[in-house]
Design a protein around this motif. Sequence first.
Motif: not given
Length: 120
Positions: A52-59, A77-80, A102-105
Amino acid sequence: MGNITVDSSSGCLKASTHQSALDVYVSQLGKVELKSHKGSILVKVASSLQAHLQLSGKEVDVNSEVHVQEMAKAHKDDGVIVTGLMNQGSKQEKWIKADAPKGTISFRSQSWFQSLKLQD
Protein backbone atom coordinates in the motif's frame (compact mmCIF):
# COMPACT_ATOMS: atom_id res chain seq x y z
CA MET A 1 25.19 16.42 4.74
CA GLY A 2 25.60 13.43 2.43
CA ASN A 3 22.81 11.46 0.90
CA ILE A 4 21.50 8.28 2.50
CA THR A 5 21.36 5.15 0.33
CA VAL A 6 19.75 1.88 1.42
CA ASP A 7 20.33 -0.86 -1.14
CA SER A 8 18.06 -3.63 0.04
CA SER A 9 15.36 -3.69 2.60
CA SER A 10 13.36 -6.73 3.47
CA GLY A 11 11.38 -6.07 6.60
CA CYS A 12 10.73 -2.83 8.41
CA LEU A 13 12.65 0.30 7.58
CA LYS A 14 12.30 3.74 9.07
CA ALA A 15 14.57 6.52 7.86
CA SER A 16 14.34 10.23 8.49
CA THR A 17 16.69 12.98 7.41
CA HIS A 18 16.62 16.73 7.64
CA GLN A 19 18.33 17.97 4.47
CA SER A 20 19.74 14.88 2.77
CA ALA A 21 18.20 12.99 -0.11
CA LEU A 22 17.08 9.41 0.53
CA ASP A 23 17.68 6.67 -2.06
CA VAL A 24 16.09 3.37 -1.08
CA TYR A 25 15.68 0.01 -2.84
CA VAL A 26 12.95 -2.20 -1.40
CA SER A 27 12.76 -5.88 -2.37
CA GLN A 28 10.32 -7.35 0.17
CA LEU A 29 8.82 -5.43 2.97
CA GLY A 30 6.81 -5.08 6.09
CA LYS A 31 6.57 -1.37 6.82
CA VAL A 32 8.74 1.28 5.22
CA GLU A 33 8.55 4.86 6.47
CA LEU A 34 10.74 7.51 4.85
CA LYS A 35 10.92 11.21 5.57
CA SER A 36 13.17 13.94 4.23
CA HIS A 37 12.29 17.33 5.70
CA LYS A 38 14.07 19.39 3.04
CA GLY A 39 15.44 16.86 0.52
CA SER A 40 14.02 14.49 -2.08
CA ILE A 41 13.32 10.76 -1.88
CA LEU A 42 13.94 8.12 -4.55
CA VAL A 43 12.17 4.81 -3.88
CA LYS A 44 13.02 1.86 -6.12
CA VAL A 45 10.96 -1.28 -5.65
CA ALA A 46 10.98 -4.83 -6.96
CA SER A 47 8.30 -5.01 -9.66
CA SER A 48 6.58 -7.93 -7.91
CA LEU A 49 6.31 -6.10 -4.58
CA GLN A 50 2.88 -5.94 -2.96
CA ALA A 51 2.32 -2.82 -0.93
CA HIS A 52 0.00 0.00 0.00
CA LEU A 53 1.53 3.34 -1.00
CA GLN A 54 1.26 6.77 0.55
CA LEU A 55 3.62 9.25 -1.07
CA SER A 56 3.48 12.90 -0.14
CA GLY A 57 5.78 15.63 -1.37
CA LYS A 58 6.05 18.96 -3.14
CA GLU A 59 6.03 16.78 -6.28
CA VAL A 60 5.38 13.05 -6.65
CA ASP A 61 6.50 11.15 -9.72
CA VAL A 62 5.35 7.53 -10.08
CA ASN A 63 6.98 5.84 -13.05
CA SER A 64 4.48 4.35 -15.51
CA GLU A 65 6.28 0.96 -15.33
CA VAL A 66 5.03 0.52 -11.77
CA HIS A 67 1.61 -1.17 -11.60
CA VAL A 68 -0.43 0.79 -9.08
CA GLN A 69 -4.14 0.11 -8.65
CA GLU A 70 -6.62 2.55 -7.13
CA MET A 71 -4.12 5.36 -7.56
CA ALA A 72 -5.43 8.65 -6.21
CA LYS A 73 -3.79 12.06 -6.22
CA ALA A 74 -4.80 14.79 -3.79
CA HIS A 75 -3.44 18.31 -3.50
CA LYS A 76 -2.74 19.46 0.05
CA ASP A 77 -1.24 22.81 1.05
CA ASP A 78 1.54 23.29 -1.52
CA GLY A 79 2.12 19.60 -2.14
CA VAL A 80 0.66 16.38 -3.49
CA ILE A 81 -0.33 13.09 -1.84
CA VAL A 82 -0.48 9.97 -3.99
CA THR A 83 -2.02 6.79 -2.59
CA GLY A 84 -2.54 3.40 -4.18
CA LEU A 85 -2.05 -0.34 -4.05
CA MET A 86 0.89 -1.96 -5.78
CA ASN A 87 0.18 -5.46 -7.16
CA GLN A 88 -3.03 -5.83 -5.12
CA GLY A 89 -1.18 -5.25 -1.84
CA SER A 90 -3.22 -5.36 1.33
CA LYS A 91 -3.30 -2.16 3.33
CA GLN A 92 -2.68 -3.68 6.74
CA GLU A 93 0.65 -5.47 6.78
CA LYS A 94 2.75 -4.01 4.01
CA TRP A 95 3.07 -0.37 3.20
CA ILE A 96 5.46 2.29 2.01
CA LYS A 97 5.04 5.81 3.32
CA ALA A 98 7.29 8.53 2.00
CA ASP A 99 7.12 12.19 2.93
CA ALA A 100 9.19 14.99 1.39
CA PRO A 101 7.32 18.25 2.07
CA LYS A 102 9.94 20.40 0.33
CA GLY A 103 11.19 17.91 -2.28
CA THR A 104 10.22 15.41 -4.95
CA ILE A 105 9.35 11.77 -4.39
CA SER A 106 10.30 9.53 -7.31
CA PHE A 107 8.86 6.02 -7.27
CA ARG A 108 10.05 3.45 -9.82
CA SER A 109 10.53 -0.26 -10.26
CA GLN A 110 13.94 -1.84 -10.43
CA SER A 111 14.78 -5.50 -10.87
CA TRP A 112 16.90 -7.32 -8.34
CA PHE A 113 19.50 -7.71 -11.08
CA GLN A 114 19.63 -3.94 -11.67
CA SER A 115 20.03 -3.39 -7.93
CA LEU A 116 23.35 -5.25 -8.03
CA LYS A 117 24.79 -2.39 -10.11
CA LEU A 118 26.85 -4.80 -12.20
CA GLN A 119 29.39 -3.26 -14.56
CA ASP A 120 30.51 -4.92 -17.77
